[in-house]
Design an enzyme around this catalytic site. Sequence first.
Site, PDB file in Angstrom:
ATOM      1  N   GLN A   7       0.834  -1.207   0.000  1.00 58.78           N
ATOM      2  CA  GLN A   7       0.000   0.000   0.000  1.00 58.78           C
ATOM      3  C   GLN A   7       0.872   1.262   0.000  1.00 58.78           C
ATOM      4  O   GLN A   7       0.593   2.232   0.713  1.00 58.78           O
ATOM      5  CB  GLN A   7      -0.950  -0.005   1.205  1.00 58.78           C
ATOM      6  CG  GLN A   7      -2.156  -0.903   1.023  1.00 58.78           C
ATOM      7  CD  GLN A   7      -3.106  -0.412  -0.078  1.00 58.78           C
ATOM      8  OE1 GLN A   7      -3.169   0.770  -0.400  1.00 58.78           O
ATOM      9  NE2 GLN A   7      -3.847  -1.339  -0.664  1.00 58.78           N
ATOM     10  N   SER A   8       1.918   1.269  -0.803  1.00 60.14           N
ATOM     11  CA  SER A   8       2.825   2.423  -0.852  1.00 60.14           C
ATOM     12  C   SER A   8       2.163   3.651  -1.479  1.00 60.14           C
ATOM     13  O   SER A   8       1.706   3.604  -2.627  1.00 60.14           O
ATOM     14  CB  SER A   8       4.062   2.041  -1.674  1.00 60.14           C
ATOM     15  OG  SER A   8       4.830   3.195  -1.984  1.00 60.14           O
TER      16      SER A   8
END
Length: 342
Positions: free
Chosen positions: A75-76
Site C-alpha cells: 500500500q505504498s
Amino acid sequence: MHLARFPRIHLAHLPTPLEPMERLSRELGGPEIWIKRDDCTGLSTGGNKTRKLEFLMAEAADQGADLVITQGATQSNHARQTAAFAAKLGMGCHILLEDRTGSKDPNYNLNGNVFLDYLHGATAEKRGPGLDMNAELDSLAARFRAEGRKVYSIPGGGSNPTGALGYVNCALELVHQANEMGLRIDRLVHATGSAGTQAGLVVGLKAMHAQVPLLGFGVRAPKPKQEENVYKLAVATAEKLGCPGVVAREDVAANTDYVGEGYGIPTEGTLEAIEMFAQLEGILLDPVYSGKAAAGLIDFARQGRFGRGEKVVFLHTGGSAALFGYTAAFDFGERLAPAVAQ
Ligand SMILES: *Cc1c(COP(=O)(O)O)cnc(C)c1O
C-alpha cells in the site's frame, strides 16, 4: 540555500494550507494544535511524495528517462504518486511491491493505492518480505537497461538528497506562512519512515535558524536506527544544498513508541486517531503513517507532554488512499448493520 539552482517540475499545489484544528485542540484540552495540509499537495489524492517527486522527476526528465522504477510496501503512497507523476510526463512506470504485512485481505492487496497504481498505467511485481529491496531495484534496473530502456531509479519513499529537497522547500514555506500569520510554532511533528521528509525539514529549519523543534513519529524502525537514517540523509542533503554542517546529531529526534506490532499494522491508538480526526475535523488520516503519528500527538497531549497553550503543528503527510486497503481494520459494528440490512 537557494533551491532554484536545482531542476524541478512545479506540479504540487503550493503552498499547502496551515490551519487550526479547533475541535481537536478543545477535545485534548492542552496544546493549540495546527495542521499543515501536505495531504493537499495534489497529484492523485496528494501526500508528501509530491514535493519530493518535483525534484526527482525533473532529474529523470533531464536524463531523458523513458521508464521510472521504484519500490515500496504493497500500500505504498510513494508508488502511487510516482505512477501518477510518470503518467503526467508520459514516462513508463514499473513498481516493486514488498509484502511487509503478510495480509491476505483482497482490499489490502488490490484496492487503495494498488488500484491507483494500475489506474495510472503502471506495471508492478511483488516481492516477499525480508529482501534487500534496493538491491532488488538495482537488478530490475539492469534488466530494463539490457532491454534498451532509459531507466531512472527512485529509492523507496523517494528518500535521497534530491527528494529531500522537497522538504527543505516545505520548511521554507511553513516558516514563511507562520511569519505572515504571526503564528509562533513551538513544535513541529509528523510521521517519519524512509527519512526524506524529516531530513529535508531539519536541514531547512536549521539553515534558516528557525529554532523550531522537530519530532518524527516512527512507523517501522527502532529509534536509534530511525534517527541515524534521518541524520545521514540530512548530512547528505545539506552538502547537496551547499550548507554542510548545519545539522547536528542532536537536532534529529524520533519517537518510535507508537509503531505497535510493525509497519503497516494499525494499533488501537492509530484507529482512534483516524476516527478522531475524521469526526472532529473532517480530515482523513491513514493507517500506516499519519494515523500513527497522530496517535503519538494525541497521547503526548493527554500525558501533558506539551505545555498548555503550546502551539504544535502536525504536518499531515497524506496517505488517505490507503484507507480503502484497510476497511477491515475498522469495526463500525452496529452503526453499519442497519445500512447493510436494508
Ligand atoms: C512516505 C510517507 C511518510 C513518511 O515520509 P518519509 O519521507 O518516508 O519519512 C509519511 N506519511 C505518508 C502518508 C507517507 O506516504
